[in-house]
Scaffold this motif. Structure first.
Motif, PDB file in Angstrom:
ATOM      1  N   VAL A 116       0.826  -1.215   0.000  1.00  0.00           N
ATOM      2  CA  VAL A 116       0.000   0.000   0.000  1.00  0.00           C
ATOM      3  C   VAL A 116       0.858   1.262   0.000  1.00  0.00           C
ATOM      4  N   ARG A 117       2.126   1.101  -0.305  1.00  0.00           N
ATOM      5  CA  ARG A 117       3.068   2.209  -0.441  1.00  0.00           C
ATOM      6  C   ARG A 117       3.215   3.026   0.840  1.00  0.00           C
TER       7      ARG A 117
ATOM      8  N   GLN B 279      -3.807   7.906   3.863  1.00  0.00           N
ATOM      9  CA  GLN B 279      -2.809   7.005   4.456  1.00  0.00           C
ATOM     10  C   GLN B 279      -3.439   6.133   5.534  1.00  0.00           C
TER      11      GLN B 279
ATOM     12  N   GLN C 248      -6.494   5.069   5.576  1.00  0.00           N
ATOM     13  CA  GLN C 248      -7.260   4.015   4.918  1.00  0.00           C
ATOM     14  C   GLN C 248      -6.328   2.944   4.356  1.00  0.00           C
ATOM     15  N   ARG C 249      -5.140   3.337   3.926  1.00  0.00           N
ATOM     16  CA  ARG C 249      -4.150   2.361   3.464  1.00  0.00           C
ATOM     17  C   ARG C 249      -3.711   1.453   4.620  1.00  0.00           C
TER      18      ARG C 249
ATOM     19  N   LEU D 284      -6.755   6.015  -4.870  1.00  0.00           N
ATOM     20  CA  LEU D 284      -6.781   4.848  -3.991  1.00  0.00           C
ATOM     21  C   LEU D 284      -7.592   3.706  -4.583  1.00  0.00           C
TER      22      LEU D 284
ATOM     23  N   ASP E 241      -5.318   1.802  -6.738  1.00  0.00           N
ATOM     24  CA  ASP E 241      -4.399   0.986  -5.935  1.00  0.00           C
ATOM     25  C   ASP E 241      -5.089  -0.267  -5.413  1.00  0.00           C
ATOM     26  N   ILE E 242      -6.315  -0.104  -4.919  1.00  0.00           N
ATOM     27  CA  ILE E 242      -7.071  -1.244  -4.391  1.00  0.00           C
ATOM     28  C   ILE E 242      -7.274  -2.299  -5.476  1.00  0.00           C
TER      29      ILE E 242
END
Length: 358
Positions: free
Chosen positions: A121-122, A138, A140-141, A172, A175-176
């Protein structure tokens, strides 16, 4: 990876039926989205799968095994919540490790999984920070990393992006989707945002008032709606009244051979704004031609929206990259074409009229 089957699921709160005979078959590794307005039952369905509440009847089956009799902590499910649900007094690493410690894994494996999940998630290098020092995105990541660290059979996500600003939501959600594809985890995602559902899903289940309206790929839901509710809820759709009688379709004063046989009576004609053609637009094939007037033009840069008063009712058209002459059209008469190949017809009960039926 695991497939999920739901059979005959129903749930009521007192006298209110929240879920009615839900049947779903979700493939292993699929990104499956529950889409619908507030109060349609999508979050109740997700929480029932997670084990946070029990159904009145029906079965929840994962990999051929019923799990609905198991408590939530024994269902091997990762959950990402709308409000992050991370512990403010724990560091980033401690938050991600929380579920791993509950499983009594060795410290070395916990450390490895935490690092791997944060890298995914970086958030490498943020292990020792507290959540208060992180942005909403962040945080939520962190929740996503914690859910994935346990390597769950199923990943459930309840409107995880709704508290974020528009730009961050787009970033995001990509990303997900990338992480889900990489890991191949069967994922059930809840949202009321149609664009979000279209962007991330393998398939979408459109829900309304505790019922399933339609299940299909994003393309099918948008371009081939089977129910009026799905057509109206996903994207923008024009609806004008019409009638099929004696093998002809009538809209306003216009009448053409009906594309659907074996049906007579009132119907609704539906078409997306981007498929409405204005005067001068080239078109091959049959179309319904209506006379109208341009009531309003809204210029949005790369496109313009036209609100048209026609003999059949109000219609919105969308034109990409419009010329200057097309911007200065308010108050002018215009011909509007509805290509039959882009039109959907709906019966009074909300079902689509199948072309060539009967």
């Amino acid at each position: 990876m695991a497939g999920l089957k739901i059979q005959g699921l129903a749930k009521s709160y007192r006298e209110v039926r929240v879920l009615e005979n839900i049947n779903l078959d979700i493939a292993s590794g699929e990104f499956f989205t529950l889409l619908g307005p507030s109060g349609c039952g999508k979050t109740t369905l997700l929480r029932t799968i997670a084990g946070f509440q029990s159904q009145d009847r029906g079965e929840i089956i994962v990999n051929g095994e019923r799990i609905d009799h198991k408590p939530a902590h024994k269902r091997d499910i990762g959950m990402v919540f709308q409000d992050y649900a991370i512990f403010p007094h724990l560091t980033v690493a401690e938050n991600v490790a929380f579920g791993l410690k509950a499983r009594s894994l060795p410290k070395s494996e916990i450390r490895t999984r935490v690092d791997e999940s944060l890298a995914m998630v970086r958030l490498e290098g943020y292990q020792n920070r507290l959540p208060a020092e992180m942005s909403g995105g962040q945080q939520q990541r962190i929740g996503l990393a914690r859910a994935m660290a346990i390597r769950p059979t199923l990943l459930l996500m309840d409107e995880p992006l709704s508290n974020l600003d528009a730009k961050l939501r787009i970033e995001l959600r990509e990303d997900i989707r990338d992480i889900q594809r990489r890991l191949g985890i069967t994922t059930i995602y809840v949202t009321h945002d149609q664009e979000e559902a279209l962007a991330v899903s393998d398939r979408i289940c459109v829900m309304n008032k505790g019922n399933v309206e339609q299940i299909g790929t994003p393309f099918e839901i948008y371009r081939k709606p089977l129910r009026r509710f799905a057509a109206a809820f996903v994207g923008t759709m024009n609806f004008v009244p019409g009638r099929i009688e004696g093998g002809r379709l009538s809209i306003g004063s216009q009448s053409i051979p009906s594309p659907a046989g074996g049906i007579d009576g009132p119907i609704e004609v539906a078409i997306r704004p981007e498929n409405v053609l204005l005067a001068g637009d080239p078109h091959r094939g049959e179309a319904i031609t209506l006379k109208g007037e341009v009531r309003k033009v809204t210029f949005l840069g790369r496109e313009a929206h036209y609100t048209l008063s026609t003999e059949a009712g109000e219609i919105v058209a969308q034109v990409a990259d419009p010329e200057r002459d097309f911007i200065e059209m308010e108050g002018r008469p215009i011909e509007v074409k509805l290509p039959l190949g882009r039109v959907a017809l709906f019966k009074s009960n909300g079902d689509v009229v199948e072309a060539g039926q009967g």
